[in-house]
Design an enzyme around this catalytic site. Structure first.
Site, PDB file in Angstrom:
ATOM      1  N   ASN A 209       0.849  -1.198   0.000  1.00 58.96           N
ATOM      2  CA  ASN A 209       0.000   0.000   0.000  1.00 58.96           C
ATOM      3  C   ASN A 209       0.880   1.241   0.000  1.00 58.96           C
ATOM      4  OD1 ASN A 209       0.488   0.872   2.869  1.00 58.96           O
ATOM      5  ND2 ASN A 209      -0.293  -1.194   3.228  1.00 58.96           N
ATOM      6  N   ASP A 277      -3.981  -6.293   4.934  1.00 61.93           N
ATOM      7  CA  ASP A 277      -4.997  -7.132   5.578  1.00 61.93           C
ATOM      8  C   ASP A 277      -4.855  -8.600   5.173  1.00 61.93           C
ATOM      9  OD1 ASP A 277      -6.359  -5.157   7.075  1.00 61.93           O
ATOM     10  OD2 ASP A 277      -7.123  -4.335   5.190  1.00 61.93           O
ATOM     11  N   LYS A 287       8.978 -17.285 -10.365  1.00 65.46           N
ATOM     12  CA  LYS A 287       8.182 -16.208 -10.967  1.00 65.46           C
ATOM     13  C   LYS A 287       7.024 -16.800 -11.791  1.00 65.46           C
ATOM     14  CE  LYS A 287       8.468 -12.347 -14.086  1.00 65.46           C
ATOM     15  NZ  LYS A 287       9.167 -11.767 -15.216  1.00 65.46           N
ATOM     16  N   ASP A 305      -3.688  -9.637  13.115  1.00 66.02           N
ATOM     17  CA  ASP A 305      -3.872  -8.232  13.487  1.00 66.02           C
ATOM     18  C   ASP A 305      -2.921  -7.928  14.649  1.00 66.02           C
ATOM     19  OD1 ASP A 305      -4.825  -5.778  14.702  1.00 66.02           O
ATOM     20  OD2 ASP A 305      -6.534  -5.982  13.354  1.00 66.02           O
ATOM     21  N   PHE A 324      -3.945   3.397  15.154  1.00 69.00           N
ATOM     22  CA  PHE A 324      -4.386   4.419  14.209  1.00 69.00           C
ATOM     23  C   PHE A 324      -5.544   3.838  13.403  1.00 69.00           C
ATOM     24  CE2 PHE A 324      -1.612   8.160  13.912  1.00 69.00           C
ATOM     25  CZ  PHE A 324      -0.703   7.835  14.902  1.00 69.00           C
ATOM     26  N   LYS A 342     -10.546  -3.714  18.502  1.00 68.19           N
ATOM     27  CA  LYS A 342      -9.121  -4.057  18.656  1.00 68.19           C
ATOM     28  C   LYS A 342      -8.709  -4.154  20.127  1.00 68.19           C
ATOM     29  CE  LYS A 342      -7.934  -2.963  14.165  1.00 68.19           C
ATOM     30  NZ  LYS A 342      -6.995  -3.516  13.229  1.00 68.19           N
TER      31      LYS A 342
END
Ligand code: C5P
Length: 400
Positions: A209, A277, A287, A305, A324, A342
């Site tokens: 990300n 996630d 590959k 998590d 966060f 959480k």
């Protein structure tokens, strides 16, 4: 944190002298006043200009050239300091010290001093192992001189073994330890996660990300500045390792979790990483080839998590667990749910919609959620968010 304390840094001849420039920078950041003596050999590797620019002080090189009133000779240099650090300490300078030879400014200052001395040797492995060097070190150790290192590893000369100068962060940690730390988070241990994770698809591809790691790195740096022994577990980012922080670089979420669990127990955990996630169920060992047939289907599995795991770590649970919540809509409502789900103590919710420019940007707008409710913080730089958060952490521990 060390305002008012003075260090005299002696830089003697050796390729490791380039690391002393970084050491000066780190020492200055801790608030130390730094004066430097550069030996003739040291000046072959770093320039007086670089040393004086970083130390923001005059550089001392010559024993006999006092050109103005304000200049200091070896006696004043040796007395008007709280600690002398020799980095790098060459085999030659160590030998002179052991023998009491005083034939240049550095060795004369060392003979004249009544202050504690730390020596950080750096030399070729054979020079280090030579009986003469070892005997000299023994003598110096018996006289109360603290020897730091050396590390073992590849050397600039192409050989391998003990002789590498200890890294500047480690030297500065020794200096902080020496002065005794009365900063607000002294004695507290902090763990921070930062950056993205990379989940491999095959040996050359991965999913990840856009997290830059700026916020997490700034938090680790702020906690370390407040005196916490800080470990940063970071995914791949372009951020430099923060000064005074132990950094473990990982790639996957599972590696991040393993590193975090190995760091326990800690007092403070801040999960600022954007953990993927999912990971690819079965990473291809070679590959994946492009064929004319249909593209491959990637099967994914859920990642652990880390925030939830730390929040429910039983007797190993950090006293304060902070997460966060990167949200694009219904920020506060989603963040409140997330905090409950959480099990963390504090949650900092931020808007990461494309318009906000938070991901990769230097600013952040935080909604802070804890047991007492919600605080809306004004827009701040990520560094300011880090400082505000670390002040809140200090207040929390003061109240406990
Ligand atoms: O679930 P979500 O990713 O929105 O939660 C964000 C918070 O949870 C952040 O503090 C992030 O660092 C943490 N997190 C984690 N491990 C995961 C996913 C998120 O620690 N696998």
């Amino acid at each position: 944190m060390l305002h008012g304390k003075r260090v005299l840094l002696i830089i003697s001849g050796g390729i490791a002298a380039y690391k002393s420039l970084e050491l000066i920078r780190i020492m200055k950041k801790t608030g130390l006043t730094v004066r430097c003596i550069l030996t003739k050999g040291g000046a072959e590797f770093v320039t007086p200009l670089a040393v004086s620019s970083l130390s923001e002080n005059k550089v001392y090189k010559d024993l006999f050239s006092l050109t103005d009133e304000a200049e200091m000779g070896h006696i004043r240099l040796s007395r008007e300091t709280d600690l002398i650090v020799i980095a790098p300490a060459s085999a030659d300078l160590l030998a002179k010290m052991a023998q009491g030879i005083a034939d240049d400014l550095a060795s004369t200052t060392l003979l004249a001093t009544n202050k504690p001395v730390m020596a950080v040797p750096a030399m070729n492995v054979r020079m280090w192992e030579n009986a003469a060097t070892q005997e000299n070190l023994n003598t110096l150790h018996k006289r109360g001189i603290k020897i730091i290192g050396p590390d073992e590893g590849d050397m600039a000369c192409g050989e391998f073994g003990p002789g590498r100068m200890v890294e500047p962060e480690e030297i500065s940690a020794e200096i902080i330890k020496y002065f005794g730390d009365n900063s607000p988070l002294a004695g507290k241990k902090a763990l921070v996660t930062s950056g993205p994770t990379q989940e491999p698809i095959d040996p050359v591809r991965f999913i990840s990300n856009r997290s830059s790691g700026k916020q997490g790195h700034a938090i680790a740096a702020a906690l370390a500045r407040q005196g916490a022994i800080t470990k940063l577990v970071s995914g791949p980012t372009n951020q430099p390792d923060p000064a005074g922080v132990e950094v473990e670089h990982i790639e996957t979420a599972q590696e991040m979790l393993n590193a975090c669990q190995a760091a326990l127990p800690v007092d403070i955990a801040v999960c600022a990483a954007a953990v993927s996630d999912w990971h690819i169920n079965e990473e291809a060992k070679t590959k994946i080839k492009k064929t004319n047939d249909t593209p491959p289907t990637l099967r994914m599995a859920t990642n652990p998590d880390i925030l939830a795991t730390l929040s429910s770590a039983g007797k190993n649970r950090p006293t304060l667990v902070i997460g966060f919540a990167a949200e694009t809509d219904n920020i506060v409502a989603n963040a409140k749910n997330k905090r409950d789900k959480k099990g963390c103590d504090w949650l900092l919710a931020n808007d990461v919609s494309a318009e906000s420019g938070t991901f990769g940007g230097s600013k952040n707008t935080i909604h802070f959620i804890n047991d007492s409710g919600i605080e809306d913080w004004p827009e701040m730089t990520k560094k300011e968010v880090a400082e505000t958060l670390s002040e809140k952490i200090i207040r929390c521990f003061n109240e406990k």
